[in-house]
Design an enzyme around this catalytic site. Structure first.
Site, short mmCIF file in Angstrom:
data_model
loop_
_atom_site.label_atom_id
_atom_site.label_comp_id
_atom_site.label_asym_id
_atom_site.label_seq_id
_atom_site.Cartn_x
_atom_site.Cartn_y
_atom_site.Cartn_z
N LYS A 268 -25.80 -57.45 -26.40
CA LYS A 268 -25.20 -58.77 -26.12
C LYS A 268 -24.97 -59.54 -27.41
CE LYS A 268 -28.87 -61.54 -26.91
NZ LYS A 268 -28.88 -62.66 -27.86
N GLN A 363 -28.68 -61.19 -35.57
CA GLN A 363 -28.84 -59.76 -35.29
C GLN A 363 -27.51 -59.09 -34.97
OE1 GLN A 363 -32.89 -58.68 -34.86
NE2 GLN A 363 -31.96 -59.79 -36.54
#
Ligand SMILES: NC(=O)c1ccc[n+]([C@@H]2O[C@H](COP(=O)([O-])OP(=O)(O)OC[C@H]3O[C@@H](n4cnc5c(N)ncnc54)[C@H](O)[C@@H]3O)[C@@H](O)[C@H]2O)c1
Ligand SMILES: O=P(O)(O)OC[C@H](O)CO
Length: 417
Positions: A268, A363
């Site tokens: 995601k 990330q």
């Protein structure tokens, strides 16, 4: 019954019956700084709605209360420590003290971060204005932080996990259980490696995962949220993890699909970068919704290609669709990608991360790189136009506007030089 207890009606998928946990007894001598305790701590008989309280679980704790250590003290790490500390004070089968390993740093006033946390109960850099709890001890020494811990919570940016595991070898209890709250993956010589697998293999212990729609700052101020624990085959330990983290405002369920849950949390972040890019281009809700839909399809396809055991239902848990939505609306990946796009891709993600996040880490960009490495190796780029394009934009091979210049029906191969 508090309104949040209504959510208890939704039980753990694949679990066996009763999950609603009763309130644990307060242990004599437990640290109870009244000012720090939430209304829930004080409310007698309030049902947590998470985890099991059947005889088996309680009996297994009678011999020795579990000791929780949190490895990592960033934004989410601090909130995870706060949740665990609340439950450690409250429940008889946890030792009170929750030790947190802090990657030591000197603050602008010259003080050490761990000293300040221990003095003020606040992580002034990564989670200011929130008390972590009187039973949280910040420890800059990795070895003493995990000493005698039976439950290890790993929560740090994924790029640091390999080095931390190396340092932990031989320092942890062999019967310890681990959980990873880390959203990311690594590319090894032998292909992609999930972080839970890395922890498990390097340390020789079981490792579950906890993922979900969990923007840390919102959970820190006790806004209602949900999360999903993914476990391999040890349901009893998954129940324990639910007890470590679950509160009425943080509803945790578990599913037996560790790879599915972890890949949702990992992938995601790439979609969140795409969402930020379209925000920065000034596009509206339809475009953002399209990005989420295409992204979700790629998340599902990628997960299943890697692990055919991944279940469709996992994408409908908090770790799936809910995390995708929250991260595309309000996460750090979205925020930095928005700025990147507004600057027309002229300033790098690294530079903007430093400028906008005060030491917190993205990330999504690194994950896009790792995922793209695999797509290229397998010749799968055409099946993953969004993932591939995010990587091409982040590495400045394509402009931010390229994110909406492909059609899912006519994907093109992205060739990076
Ligand atoms: N923040 C959130 O809202 C949130 C929510 C859910 C999951 N997560 C995930 O949790 C994980 C940890 O994120 P976070 O928000 O707690 O951290 P963060 O991004 O807020 O902070 C960065 C952390 O990395 C540490 N660090 C810096 N250099 C280091 C080094 N060389 N070795 C080890 N540590 C070093 C810093 O001290 C700090 O604790 C990430 O995988 C993230 O995706 C974050
Ligand atoms: O701020 P982000 O983009 O790292 O996302 C935070 C969480 O993962 C949302 O669940």
């Amino acid at each position: 019954m508090p309104w949040s207890a209504c959510f208890m009606a939704e039980r753990t998928r694949g679990g066996s019956g009763r999950i609603g946990g009763g309130r644990g007894q307060e242990r004599p001598g437990a640290a109870t700084a009244a000012a720090d305790r939430s209304a829930w701590d004080m409310a007698p008989g309030l049902d947590v709605g998470s985890g099991t309280r059947d005889g088996g679980l309680l009996n297994s704790y009678e011999a020795e209360p579990d000791r929780v250590a949190v490895i990592g003290s960033g934004n989410w790490g601090s909130v995870a420590a706060r949740l665990a500390a609340t439950n450690a004070r409250r429940l008889p089968y946890f030792q009170d003290e929750v030790r947190v390993w802090v990657y030591e740093e000197k603050l602008s006033n010259g003080e050490l971060l761990s000293d300040v946390i221990n003095k003020t109960q606040e992580n002034v850099k990564y989670l200011p204005n929130v008390k972590l709890g009187p039973n949280v001890v910040a420890d800059p020494n990795l070895e003493t932080a995990v000493k005698n811990a039976t439950m290890l919570v790993f929560v740090m940016p994924h790029q640091f996990i390999e080095g931390i595991c190396q340092k932990l070898k031989g320092k942890i209890r062999p019967d310890a259980k681990a959980i990873s709250l880390i959203k990311g993956m690594e590319m090894g010589d032998d292909g992609p490696r999930l972080i839970s697998r890395e922890i498990s293999e390097q340390l020789g212990i079981d490792c579950s995962v906890l993922m979900g729609a969990n923007i840390a700052n919102e959970i820190a101020v006790e806004q209602f949220s949900e999360a999903t624990v993914g476990y391999r085959d040890d349901k009893e330990t998954a129940d324990k993890w639910v007890q470590v983290f679950g509160t009425p405002y943080f509803q945790v369920t578990h599913v037996q699909d560790v790879e599915g849950v972890e890949l949702c949390g990992t992938l995601k972040n790439i979609v969140a970068i795409a969402a930020g890019l379209v925000d920065g281009l000034g596009m509206g809700n339809n475009t953002k919704a399209a990005i989420m839909r295409i992204g979700l399809k790629e998340m599902i396809l990628f997960s299943k290609l890697l692990f055919p055991s991944v279940q469709d239902a996992t994408f409908f848990e908090s770790c799936g669709i809910a995390d995708l939505i929250t991260t595309c609306l309000g996460g750090r990946n979205r925020k930095v990608a928005d700025a990147f796009s507004k600057h027309g891709g002229k300033r790098s993600f690294d530079e903007l991360e430093v400028e906008l996040l005060n030491g917190q880490k993205l990330q999504g960009v690194l994950t896009a790189k790792e995922v793209f490495g695999l797509l290229k190796a397998k010749d799968w780029e055409e099946s993953f136009p969004l993932f591939s394009t995010v990587h091409a934009i982040a590495t400045r091979h394509l402009p931010p506007s390229a994110i909406v210049e492909y059609s899912e029906r006519a994907p093109r191969k992205i060739v990076l030089v």
